[in-house]
Design a protein around this motif. Structure first.
Motif, PDB file in Angstrom:
ATOM      1  N   TYR A 179     -25.521  21.389   8.355  1.00  0.00           N
ATOM      2  CA  TYR A 179     -26.612  21.617   7.401  1.00  0.00           C
ATOM      3  C   TYR A 179     -27.938  21.801   8.136  1.00  0.00           C
ATOM      4  O   TYR A 179     -28.687  22.748   7.865  1.00  0.00           O
ATOM      5  N   HIS A 180     -28.216  20.923   9.091  1.00  0.00           N
ATOM      6  CA  HIS A 180     -29.477  21.017   9.831  1.00  0.00           C
ATOM      7  C   HIS A 180     -29.550  22.306  10.654  1.00  0.00           C
ATOM      8  O   HIS A 180     -30.614  22.935  10.744  1.00  0.00           O
ATOM      9  N   GLN A 181     -28.427  22.721  11.206  1.00  0.00           N
ATOM     10  CA  GLN A 181     -28.391  23.992  11.952  1.00  0.00           C
ATOM     11  C   GLN A 181     -28.763  25.147  11.014  1.00  0.00           C
ATOM     12  O   GLN A 181     -29.567  26.017  11.358  1.00  0.00           O
ATOM     13  N   ALA A 182     -28.207  25.119   9.806  1.00  0.00           N
ATOM     14  CA  ALA A 182     -28.510  26.175   8.831  1.00  0.00           C
ATOM     15  C   ALA A 182     -29.977  26.126   8.419  1.00  0.00           C
ATOM     16  O   ALA A 182     -30.611  27.162   8.197  1.00  0.00           O
ATOM     17  N   LEU A 183     -30.533  24.885   8.299  1.00  0.00           N
ATOM     18  CA  LEU A 183     -31.955  24.778   7.950  1.00  0.00           C
ATOM     19  C   LEU A 183     -32.819  25.420   9.036  1.00  0.00           C
ATOM     20  O   LEU A 183     -33.835  26.077   8.733  1.00  0.00           O
ATOM     21  N   ASP A 184     -32.439  25.245  10.313  1.00  0.00           N
ATOM     22  CA  ASP A 184     -33.189  25.885  11.410  1.00  0.00           C
ATOM     23  C   ASP A 184     -33.201  27.394  11.215  1.00  0.00           C
ATOM     24  O   ASP A 184     -34.261  28.047  11.311  1.00  0.00           O
ATOM     25  N   ALA A 185     -32.010  27.948  10.935  1.00  0.00           N
ATOM     26  CA  ALA A 185     -31.913  29.395  10.716  1.00  0.00           C
ATOM     27  C   ALA A 185     -32.733  29.806   9.505  1.00  0.00           C
ATOM     28  O   ALA A 185     -33.430  30.843   9.518  1.00  0.00           O
ATOM     29  N   GLY A 186     -32.692  28.983   8.450  1.00  0.00           N
ATOM     30  CA  GLY A 186     -33.455  29.278   7.237  1.00  0.00           C
ATOM     31  C   GLY A 186     -34.950  29.267   7.504  1.00  0.00           C
ATOM     32  O   GLY A 186     -35.696  30.119   7.020  1.00  0.00           O
ATOM     33  N   ALA A 187     -35.395  28.267   8.287  1.00  0.00           N
ATOM     34  CA  ALA A 187     -36.826  28.152   8.583  1.00  0.00           C
ATOM     35  C   ALA A 187     -37.308  29.367   9.362  1.00  0.00           C
ATOM     36  O   ALA A 187     -38.410  29.902   9.101  1.00  0.00           O
ATOM     37  N   ASP A 188     -36.491  29.849  10.306  1.00  0.00           N
ATOM     38  CA  ASP A 188     -36.848  31.062  11.061  1.00  0.00           C
ATOM     39  C   ASP A 188     -37.095  32.229  10.108  1.00  0.00           C
ATOM     40  O   ASP A 188     -38.103  32.925  10.205  1.00  0.00           O
ATOM     41  N   ALA A 189     -36.143  32.423   9.195  1.00  0.00           N
ATOM     42  CA  ALA A 189     -36.268  33.548   8.253  1.00  0.00           C
ATOM     43  C   ALA A 189     -37.464  33.356   7.329  1.00  0.00           C
ATOM     44  O   ALA A 189     -38.211  34.306   7.044  1.00  0.00           O
ATOM     45  N   ALA A 190     -37.681  32.102   6.867  1.00  0.00           N
ATOM     46  CA  ALA A 190     -38.800  31.819   5.966  1.00  0.00           C
ATOM     47  C   ALA A 190     -40.125  32.126   6.653  1.00  0.00           C
ATOM     48  O   ALA A 190     -41.048  32.679   6.036  1.00  0.00           O
ATOM     49  N   ARG A 191     -40.191  31.785   7.929  1.00  0.00           N
ATOM     50  CA  ARG A 191     -41.438  32.040   8.661  1.00  0.00           C
ATOM     51  C   ARG A 191     -41.698  33.530   8.822  1.00  0.00           C
ATOM     52  O   ARG A 191     -42.827  33.939   9.095  1.00  0.00           O
ATOM     53  N   LYS A 192     -40.650  34.337   8.645  1.00  0.00           N
ATOM     54  CA  LYS A 192     -40.819  35.797   8.684  1.00  0.00           C
ATOM     55  C   LYS A 192     -41.067  36.365   7.285  1.00  0.00           C
ATOM     56  O   LYS A 192     -40.982  37.575   7.068  1.00  0.00           O
ATOM     57  N   GLY A 193     -41.293  35.464   6.312  1.00  0.00           N
ATOM     58  CA  GLY A 193     -41.642  35.957   4.986  1.00  0.00           C
ATOM     59  C   GLY A 193     -40.476  36.126   4.033  1.00  0.00           C
ATOM     60  O   GLY A 193     -40.627  36.667   2.936  1.00  0.00           O
ATOM     61  N   ARG A 194     -39.295  35.623   4.405  1.00  0.00           N
ATOM     62  CA  ARG A 194     -38.138  35.746   3.519  1.00  0.00           C
ATOM     63  C   ARG A 194     -38.078  34.550   2.552  1.00  0.00           C
ATOM     64  O   ARG A 194     -38.540  33.454   2.863  1.00  0.00           O
ATOM     65  N   LEU A 195     -37.517  34.811   1.358  1.00  0.00           N
ATOM     66  CA  LEU A 195     -37.173  33.720   0.442  1.00  0.00           C
ATOM     67  C   LEU A 195     -35.699  33.411   0.718  1.00  0.00           C
ATOM     68  O   LEU A 195     -34.830  34.254   0.484  1.00  0.00           O
ATOM     69  N   VAL A 196     -35.430  32.225   1.230  1.00  0.00           N
ATOM     70  CA  VAL A 196     -34.097  31.931   1.769  1.00  0.00           C
ATOM     71  C   VAL A 196     -33.295  31.056   0.797  1.00  0.00           C
ATOM     72  O   VAL A 196     -33.786  30.025   0.322  1.00  0.00           O
ATOM     73  N   THR A 197     -32.099  31.530   0.512  1.00  0.00           N
ATOM     74  CA  THR A 197     -31.143  30.680  -0.213  1.00  0.00           C
ATOM     75  C   THR A 197     -30.066  30.265   0.780  1.00  0.00           C
ATOM     76  O   THR A 197     -29.933  30.858   1.853  1.00  0.00           O
ATOM     77  N   PHE A 198     -29.282  29.270   0.409  1.00  0.00           N
ATOM     78  CA  PHE A 198     -28.168  28.844   1.266  1.00  0.00           C
ATOM     79  C   PHE A 198     -26.878  29.080   0.500  1.00  0.00           C
ATOM     80  O   PHE A 198     -26.741  28.659  -0.654  1.00  0.00           O
ATOM     81  N   GLY A 199     -25.965  29.798   1.140  1.00  0.00           N
ATOM     82  CA  GLY A 199     -24.700  30.146   0.498  1.00  0.00           C
ATOM     83  C   GLY A 199     -23.570  29.355   1.135  1.00  0.00           C
ATOM     84  O   GLY A 199     -23.279  29.504   2.311  1.00  0.00           O
ATOM     85  N   VAL A 200     -22.936  28.496   0.327  1.00  0.00           N
ATOM     86  CA  VAL A 200     -21.902  27.611   0.868  1.00  0.00           C
ATOM     87  C   VAL A 200     -20.560  28.334   0.894  1.00  0.00           C
ATOM     88  O   VAL A 200     -20.145  28.925  -0.110  1.00  0.00           O
ATOM     89  N   LYS A 201     -19.892  28.287   2.039  1.00  0.00           N
ATOM     90  CA  LYS A 201     -18.554  28.874   2.184  1.00  0.00           C
ATOM     91  C   LYS A 201     -17.632  28.248   1.139  1.00  0.00           C
ATOM     92  O   LYS A 201     -17.430  27.023   1.133  1.00  0.00           O
ATOM     93  N   PRO A 202     -17.059  29.078   0.244  1.00  0.00           N
ATOM     94  CA  PRO A 202     -16.250  28.495  -0.843  1.00  0.00           C
ATOM     95  C   PRO A 202     -14.975  27.848  -0.310  1.00  0.00           C
ATOM     96  O   PRO A 202     -14.354  28.355   0.614  1.00  0.00           O
TER      97      PRO A 202
END
Lengths: 474, 474
Positions: free
Chosen positions: A123-146
């Motif tokens: 989860y924390h690894q994904a948050l790091d990736a999310g924060a990178d994208a957010a800092r580039k102006g993206r609205l980030v959702t998290f998609g859980v592998k079903p």
């Protein structure tokens, strides 16, 4: 620094009897000592996180504060929604609040408080990736592998099945509503559809801008609700009239499905929304026979069965059960077929219609000053156990219909009766006649426990006149 | 005049948690307000019956006396067996007692106290036929028309399928042990086999003579146990040493299977031995979906299911259950598959092995002076509700480890503390310091209810020194 925004105003009934209207799922102890709310906050604390912003309902404010304090978190912002209006107004209000605090350029993380995440590292690894994208102006959702062809969740459609999880954000093609069974099977097989987990990351100003573009009518009332918010004993109460004018909507509908800068981070982190008791059963890691149990439980020849006796619950014995969920408490017991757990909601509604108090009322009643629990209720008497933590005090009050006997069984109490104040220690008792003004306070360093015996012709909670209250309830 | 002899020393566990070792099935309220014991006594009272003779165990003497009194029966003989030695010594002792009272020529009726009989009129008609045969010197058993190919009962084999029920006695060919399933099916189909209901009628002297012929070794010790019996507060205690020497045996083995003057009255009276919860379910007249419920119960889409919440029990919700039995109490809950109910006994043994008090101890504890029930048990405190009927008193006692606060919530109490006696009325309280001699008494005309708050380092029932006790327990 990432600002965690934890949503905990919800009040579902599908985990009844452990989750009730006045003590909902996110505050309940489903796995061990820590509540789901506490686990959510803990997952979003540490070096890269700012102090949490908690969005909750007024009814749960002391419960939330208490559980934060038990976690050792003394600094948090608790914003109280006057009423639940779904996720969009709550998230926008949090963003506007953070903006007003000068954090507009920072990234915020929005997370529900009633889900479980087993693999916190992933989860924390994904948050790091999310924060990178957010800092580039993206609205980030998290998609859980079903994990299965689930019909109970919404999905995020990607262009391609992800080649990795938690590593980086990818574009989202579509938001997909809860599918039917055959569609869910197709989607599961394709590998391109992720569960929409309701977790988001974005810069504060980006989400405000997105609201201005996609749901402009929400911004004015929300801004007014935040600007006119008033502090109350450390809580922040959004302005009631303004908040009532915000459209009731989810963040998905209001923004994410229409914004053009949405990305998703695919993640595989053992996520579950604990939507019903079968999900809890699954998370409890059933044994080789499919039996999961907790608390005072004895079983014989059961299979694929959940057996729970909650704290101070009755001793539960299961014999020869298959595909059954049993949740036992002292005041309420649920026994249901595993495949019928979605109907628990209907059953609870029926209880409510019948006027059964257990439909909504938890046996232990949390108050700003501690808690009480009814031990016995007779025709003209009631026995309660009362707990007051150090430094807390009840309101200065009187009752029209009942007298009270207090026996201190642990700790010490400062008791005001009329004009007189006395220290009452363990194994001492006092009597409060009908109509006499009184107050109870714990001046000590340890929890105060007392037994209250009420006698009178009417014993309802509403027989109370409050003269002074440090929690502003007078 | 027929002398009813009611056997109520048994203590089965298959109706756990309602039936426990210290409060067995026959005293429990399974159907409405009347216990099975009370119903058994009532069925054997009226113009043609003498006062009942109750055979019970010392542990249940006050419970039996209390339930007789509640039934309005003030005259009864309660004979206490020092230990359970099966039915033969109990029945022979009752016969010898009746003989010693000059009733040797009279007919006695022996009936268990934990069975149910739905058609009392049919039963009484059969008793008339039985009494006629007994007066002619027959040892009469009652054979219940089988409702199904039951493997759980013994059978009585007749020469022919009876042409009527309850009308007259016919000879018995054989006593048949519990059959296997295929044999039971054959027997059921033939119509010649009746269930052995454990109900008997004979003249007092005839059964004594039969024992002398068939089980001569039992007569000496039983006669000694009766001759040396001692009265104790209205109860008759059989001599312990003599009774211990009686062979442990059933009346079937000891006499009925070998005697040459046995007859049976075939009867069709809605009899059930309530051997397990499925039998209770059946007697509760399930609705069209097979659902039988009692107490605080709400259900949704259940079939062939028993849902019981006992007195003051939790609210029980059943959802989508099939073939399930649920019995919920505040301190213990049983959930079992209907086809596995014989295993409840095994589960209770497991609880006992684990040291779970609920295995054997009923939450409400009956004493000669009334009852008490624990409401809360903490580390250094305990809260009890205590009820004392008018005119009763507890022993003069003291405790080494605990102090007690008493709050009277209904009725009035005469309280002795040290040398002082005071009247304590509703809404008043008293304090009993550690080590102080005290006594509680109800001098009034209504039940006394009080809340006792104990504090101390040890709170076990065995911390008691008794100085005087009107129930001879000092």
């Amino acid at each position: 620094m990432i600002h965690p925004v934890i949503l905990c105003g919800g009040s579902g009934t599908r985990l009844w009897p452990l989750s009730r209207k006045d003590y909902p799922k996110q505050f309940a102890r489903i796995f061990g000592e820590e509540s789901l709310f506490q686990a959510s906050v803990r997952r979003a604390s540490g070096d890269c996180f700012a102090q949490p912003v908690i969005l909750s309902h007024s009814d749960f404010r002391f419960l939330a504060a208490e559980q934060l304090s038990a976690l050792g978190i003394e600094k948090a912002t608790i914003i109280l929604e006057p009423e639940a209006r779904n996720t969009a107004p709550a998230i926008l209000s949090a963003a506007l609040y953070l903006d007003s605090e000068g954090c507009g350029e920072d990234v915020m993380l929005v997370a529900p408080s009633d889900h479980v995440i087993r693999d916190v590292q992933a989860y924390h690894q994904a948050l790091d990736a999310g924060a990178d994208a957010a800092r580039k102006g993206r609205l980030v959702t998290f998609g859980v592998k079903p994990a299965r062809a689930e019909t109970g969740y919404g999905y995020l459609e990607l262009d391609d099945a992800p080649d990795s999880f938690g590593a980086h954000a990818v574009p989202v093609t579509h938001f997909v509503e809860k599918p039917d069974a055959s569609r869910a099977a197709e989607m599961f097989a394709s590998g391109r559809y992720m569960w929409n987990a309701g977790i988001f990351m974005f810069r504060v100003r980006d989400i405000i801008a997105a609201f201005e573009t996609c749901s402009a009518s929400m911004v004015g009332p929300c801004r007014e609700a935040v600007d006119n918010a008033r502090p109350d004993l450390g809580f922040i109460r959004l302005d009631e009239a303004a908040y009532a004018r915000t459209p009731e909507d989810s963040i998905d509908y209001a923004v994410m499905e229409t914004a053009d800068n949405v990305s998703t981070v695919p993640v595989d982190c053992g996520w579950s929304d604990l939507g019903a008791w079968d999900a809890v059963w699954h998370e409890m890691m059933p044994d080789a026979h499919g039996v999961a149990k907790s608390g005072a439980v004895t079983q014989l020849d059961c299979h694929n069965t959940l057996l729970r006796s909650e704290e101070n619950g009755p001793h539960l014995v299961g014999v020869g059960l298959e595909n059954t969920a049993v949740v036992a408490m002292g005041d309420a017991v649920l026994v249901a077929d595993m495949s019928d757990l979605q109907k628990v909601k209907v059953a609870v509604q029926r209880l409510k219609d019948q006027g059964v108090p257990q439909a909504e009322t938890f046996p232990r009643c949390y108050r700003p000053w501690g808690w009480y629990q009814t031990l016995a209720l007779g025709e003209r008497f009631q026995v309660k156990q009362i707990m007051v933590p150090p430094g807390r005090q009840l309101s200065l009050q009187s009752h029209v219909h009942r007298a009270e006997h207090w026996v201190v069984v642990a700790g010490s109490a400062n008791v005001t009766i009329g004009e007189e104040v006395q220290l009452v220690c363990e194994n001492q008792s006092v009597y409060i006649p009908i109509g006499t003004v009184h107050r109870l306070e714990n001046p000590g360093k340890v929890d105060l426990h007392l037994i209250e015996v009420q006698t009178g012709s009417y014993l309802g909670e509403d027989d109370i006149v409050r003269y002074e209250d440090i929690y502003n309830r007078a």
